[in-house]
Design a protein around this motif. Structure first.
Motif, PDB file in Angstrom:
ATOM      1  N   GLN A 105       0.993  -1.209   0.115  1.00  0.00           N
ATOM      2  CA  GLN A 105       0.098  -0.076  -0.013  1.00  0.00           C
ATOM      3  C   GLN A 105       0.890   1.358   0.022  1.00  0.00           C
ATOM      4  O   GLN A 105       1.977   1.169   0.588  1.00  0.00           O
ATOM      5  N   THR A 106       0.197   2.275  -0.598  1.00  0.00           N
ATOM      6  CA  THR A 106       0.930   3.463  -0.736  1.00  0.00           C
ATOM      7  C   THR A 106       0.193   4.647  -0.134  1.00  0.00           C
ATOM      8  O   THR A 106      -1.125   4.686  -0.303  1.00  0.00           O
ATOM      9  N   LEU A 107       0.730   5.072   1.000  1.00  0.00           N
ATOM     10  CA  LEU A 107      -0.358   6.283   1.638  1.00  0.00           C
ATOM     11  C   LEU A 107       0.482   7.810   1.449  1.00  0.00           C
ATOM     12  O   LEU A 107       1.507   7.736   1.600  1.00  0.00           O
ATOM     13  N   VAL A 108      -0.553   8.617   1.465  1.00  0.00           N
ATOM     14  CA  VAL A 108      -0.006   9.939   0.987  1.00  0.00           C
ATOM     15  C   VAL A 108      -0.938  11.004   1.852  1.00  0.00           C
ATOM     16  O   VAL A 108      -2.061  10.723   2.079  1.00  0.00           O
ATOM     17  N   LYS A 109       0.059  11.552   2.708  1.00  0.00           N
ATOM     18  CA  LYS A 109      -0.526  12.658   3.703  1.00  0.00           C
ATOM     19  C   LYS A 109      -0.188  14.165   3.108  1.00  0.00           C
ATOM     20  O   LYS A 109       1.277  14.221   3.580  1.00  0.00           O
ATOM     21  N   LEU A 110      -0.927  14.780   3.025  1.00  0.00           N
ATOM     22  CA  LEU A 110      -0.488  16.093   2.920  1.00  0.00           C
ATOM     23  C   LEU A 110      -0.339  16.685   4.065  1.00  0.00           C
ATOM     24  O   LEU A 110      -1.094  16.837   5.024  1.00  0.00           O
ATOM     25  N   LEU A 111       0.786  17.564   4.102  1.00  0.00           N
ATOM     26  CA  LEU A 111       1.139  18.380   5.534  1.00  0.00           C
ATOM     27  C   LEU A 111       1.007  19.843   5.212  1.00  0.00           C
ATOM     28  O   LEU A 111       0.621  20.414   4.140  1.00  0.00           O
ATOM     29  N   SER A 112       0.911  20.406   6.361  1.00  0.00           N
ATOM     30  CA  SER A 112       0.492  22.236   6.239  1.00  0.00           C
ATOM     31  C   SER A 112       1.379  22.877   5.405  1.00  0.00           C
ATOM     32  O   SER A 112       1.119  23.832   5.221  1.00  0.00           O
ATOM     33  N   SER A 156       4.100  20.158   1.679  1.00  0.00           N
ATOM     34  CA  SER A 156       4.795  18.961   1.247  1.00  0.00           C
ATOM     35  C   SER A 156       3.866  17.581   1.534  1.00  0.00           C
ATOM     36  O   SER A 156       2.811  17.800   2.214  1.00  0.00           O
ATOM     37  N   LYS A 157       4.390  16.513   0.957  1.00  0.00           N
ATOM     38  CA  LYS A 157       3.614  15.463   1.288  1.00  0.00           C
ATOM     39  C   LYS A 157       4.592  14.273   2.093  1.00  0.00           C
ATOM     40  O   LYS A 157       5.676  13.834   1.736  1.00  0.00           O
ATOM     41  N   ALA A 158       3.768  13.660   3.017  1.00  0.00           N
ATOM     42  CA  ALA A 158       4.531  12.549   3.656  1.00  0.00           C
ATOM     43  C   ALA A 158       3.952  11.432   2.690  1.00  0.00           C
ATOM     44  O   ALA A 158       2.825  11.084   2.599  1.00  0.00           O
ATOM     45  N   VAL A 159       4.940  10.423   2.470  1.00  0.00           N
ATOM     46  CA  VAL A 159       4.441   9.257   1.622  1.00  0.00           C
ATOM     47  C   VAL A 159       5.051   7.959   2.228  1.00  0.00           C
ATOM     48  O   VAL A 159       6.139   7.993   2.639  1.00  0.00           O
ATOM     49  N   GLY A 209       7.392  18.693  -4.900  1.00  0.00           N
ATOM     50  CA  GLY A 209       7.402  18.719  -6.115  1.00  0.00           C
ATOM     51  C   GLY A 209       6.483  19.876  -6.789  1.00  0.00           C
ATOM     52  O   GLY A 209       5.903  20.627  -5.748  1.00  0.00           O
ATOM     53  N   ARG A 210       6.209  19.897  -7.964  1.00  0.00           N
ATOM     54  CA  ARG A 210       5.220  20.892  -8.576  1.00  0.00           C
ATOM     55  C   ARG A 210       3.792  20.180  -8.567  1.00  0.00           C
ATOM     56  O   ARG A 210       3.635  19.240  -9.004  1.00  0.00           O
ATOM     57  N   ARG A 211       2.870  20.851  -7.876  1.00  0.00           N
ATOM     58  CA  ARG A 211       1.642  20.116  -7.732  1.00  0.00           C
ATOM     59  C   ARG A 211       0.778  20.267  -9.098  1.00  0.00           C
ATOM     60  O   ARG A 211       0.914  21.106  -9.769  1.00  0.00           O
ATOM     61  N   GLU A 212      -0.039  19.410  -9.144  1.00  0.00           N
ATOM     62  CA  GLU A 212      -0.816  19.244 -10.197  1.00  0.00           C
ATOM     63  C   GLU A 212      -1.621  20.458 -10.265  1.00  0.00           C
ATOM     64  O   GLU A 212      -1.926  20.928 -11.408  1.00  0.00           O
TER      65      GLU A 212
END
Ligand code: GLA
Length: 642
Positions: free
Chosen positions: A386-393, A396-399, A459-462
């Protein structure tokens, strides 16, 4: 005469009122409220962190052990890292004094509780913990009796005395007990278990032999149909109100512990701060998978103030002991990603440097305690990896890349899974090694058995000028998820329960939640798809739903909406509505199954609370899976340009 007229007019008003009331209730259960309706009592803006006696000592809890662990927490720097709440679990109580109803503490185990006047109080202990810069937690049960009494028959540390003296639970004593625990004794945190309303029926052997009084179970763990959900809710609501009453400063934490029963997923967010999502964790791998799964697909049900609780940490014991640091690291990393409470369940006197360092890992604690309060969303989901992604304040993203299996696995992480563009380099920082790297498009990793890799990705956000709703579950409160007939979730790892071994019929699905609202997934687990068009991002939910969304800082909402292709039979039509601070901003036509995705967008006009409502047609005999595809909040700069 005058009397008669008055009487007549009163009954006319009553008649009008009774005609109006049910009609209104039936007419619009999805009416916007214009406000955030989640439980905002207590002090749980961030997932609680601390220590609890249960996984370390079970019923053998005493003052020396509690204080020793508290001392390690302070001396090791774990308190500084955020672990502040020292929670006493089951085993502390001796009896209820039937003369005045006051609870009596087991003073042989907690010597400081014995007062000169012959009564007992936890105040000396909570004072001591407070003086150490810590907080103090207590444990009770919503029924008349505790879990130890209900299931731990014959435990020497169960309460003693007559049947009435052994009734130590909150049932019938809510106000008195909460006043005592919080007002007099100074606790800051309470875990309220539910065994007394689950297992004290007439068939309990210790009810049959006269040790305890029968209480007709409100919870039947194996049957939601035989569970009295409204009665369970009202008991927990009573405790929530008492907590507010006896904590005028609001500094408390209210932890519900009914293990995912009574459809608690659908309502705990309006009743308390934490809710256990499963039965007890145990120190072995299969149980970690079980408890993790019970919370992992519930990201939309957690937000600051209300958190999913997959149970306490077992770092230090069994499959997570000093010989199994890969598993211990996975446990800690996964709980951090889930925004789960980080409650240590280990005799910290036995902890080595490496274990203390793992519990206090600054990167993982920061992920868990991130102010945005987004529980990680599954970007890739199988029974193996599983890949989990958590947007931080900070944007950036924790993955986390998680290998559930006992064999090595090759894993590809894609920019799309991070909702970052594929043609620009993405920076990764490995939280275990602190090594920096970059990749463009996708990156390959090999995970050791049971390993979890954790990175911070930039990175650069979509979506450069906004956020997809599925990136910000912490801003969403699922007020109604449309589930009409709660069903057990079949996607949770079925482990051998150590307390039964293989004597039973095996672990069967028993936590309702199937069909609940999902980020980046249709409600029953399929990919999001409208009229054959797949979507990588969006909210999947059933019709008959209302979601609340905190929209501060954004100017415009946009989505493509429609019935999801996972709908079966003759579904729909449905209609999507968007409200800002209670006023209608936009609404779709009635949309039938197979119809192309319809754009639904509106300027928010300064509205702070957006509500997403999906209405069912009267002809629909069941809720229909629908999709808010690419649902996003964007800022003015972006909407002006579009
Ligand atoms: C239940 C809870 C556990 C623990 C025990 C105490 O099983 O789920 O976390 O509190 O009761 O008896």
């Amino acid at each position: 005469m005058q009397r008669r007229i008055r009487h007549a007019s009163t009954s006319a008003i009553l008649a009008l009122a009774t005609i109006g009331a049910p009609a209104m209730a039936q007419a619009d259960e999805l009416a916007p409220t214009g406000r955030w309706t989640a439980y905002e009592g207590g002090n749980a803006e961030l997932p609680p962190m601390g220590w609890n006696s249960w996984n370390a000592f079970y019923h053998e809890v005493d003052e020396e052990k509690v204080l020793a662990s508290a001392q390690v927490i302070v001396d090791s720097g774990l308190a500084q890292a955020g672990y502040r709440s020292i929670n006493i679990d089951d085993g502390w109580w001796l009896k209820r004094d039937t003369a005045d109803g006051r609870m009596v503490i087991r003073a042989d185990k907690f010597p400081s509780a014995a007062l000169a006047d012959g009564t007992t109080s936890f105040r000396p202990l909570t004072d001591r913990l407070h003086a150490m810069g810590l907080k103090a937690g207590i444990y009770s049960d919503i029924g008349r009796n505790s879990c130890g009494q209900t299931f731990g028959h014959g435990n020497p540390n169960n309460p003693q005395g007559s049947v009435a003296e052994r009734e130590v639970g909150l049932y019938g004593h809510v106000d008195q007990d909460i006043a005592l625990y919080f007002g007099d004794w100074g606790f800051d945190y309470i875990k309220v278990d539910g065994c007394g309303i689950r297992g004290m029926g007439a068939d309990n052997p210790n009810v049959q032999n006269g040790t305890y009084r029968a209480l007709d179970p409100l919870i039947d763990f194996d049957s939601i149909a035989r569970t009295d959900v409204p009665a369970v809710k009202s008991l927990f609501a009573e405790v929530g109100e008492a907590l507010l009453r006896h904590n005028p400063d609001g500094d408390f934490t209210y932890s519900l512990c009914i293990w995912g029963a009574a459809d608690v997923r659908s309502w705990f967010g309006s009743y308390g701060n934490l809710s256990r999502t499963s039965e007890d964790i145990a120190p072995y791998w299969g149980r970690l998978l079980h408890n993790f799964d019970s919370a992992a697909r519930r990201a939309l049900y957690a937000q600051p103030g209300n958190w999913n609780d997959p149970d306490m940490l077992f770092v230090g014991t069994g499959d997570f002991d000093a010989e199994h640091m890969t598993e211990a690291r996975s446990h800690m990393a996964l709980w951090a990603m889930l925004s789960a409470p980080l409650i240590i369940g280990f005799d910290l006197r036995q902890a080595n440097e490496e274990q203390l360092a793992l519990l206090g890992h600054p990167g993982l604690v920061a992920i868990n305690q991130d102010a945005a309060g987004n529980q990680a969303v599954l970007a890739y989901d199988t029974d193996e990896v599983q890949t989990l992604v958590k947007l931080l304040s900070d944007g950036s993203k924790a993955v986390a890349l998680f290998n559930r299996t006992g064999t090595p696995k090759a894993v590809t992480l894609t920019a799309a899974q991070l909702k970052l563009v594929a043609d620009t380099p993405i920076a990764l920082r490995n939280l275990w090694t602190d090594k920096q790297s970059t990749f463009t498009g996708e990156a390959e990793f090999t995970l050791a058995p049971h390993e979890t890799l954790v990175f911070i990705a930039d990175g650069r956000r979509e979506l450069e000028e906004g956020l997809y709703l599925s990136e910000m579950p912490g801003r969403i409160h699922v007020a109604r998820d449309g589930v009409e007939v709660p069903q057990f979730d079949p996607q949770i790892h079925r482990a051998i329960t150590p307390w039964q071994n293989t004597r039973s019929i095996g672990e069967r699905p028993r936590y309702t939640g199937w069909g609940g609202a999902r980020a980046d997934s249709a409600p029953y687990g399929e990919g999001l798809r409208i009229a054959g068009q797949p979507f990588e991002t969006g909210i999947g939910v059933l019709s008959g739903s209302r979601l609340e969304l905190r929209a501060e800082g954004f100017d415009r909402f946009s989505a493509l909406v429609g019935i999801d292709d996972s709908a079966t039979g003759t579904a729909g039509p449905v209609r999507f509505e968007l409200y800002g601070d209670g006023a209608l901003l936009a609404r779709s036509d009635w949309l039938g199954a197979g119809m192309a995705p319809a754009p639904l967008a509106a300027d928010l006009g300064g509205a702070k609370l957006v509500e997403l409502v999906v209405r069912r047609s009267e002809a629909d005999d069941k809720p229909v899976p629908v999709t808010w595809a690419e649902a996003a909040l964007v800022r003015a700069a972006a909407s002006a340009g579009s």
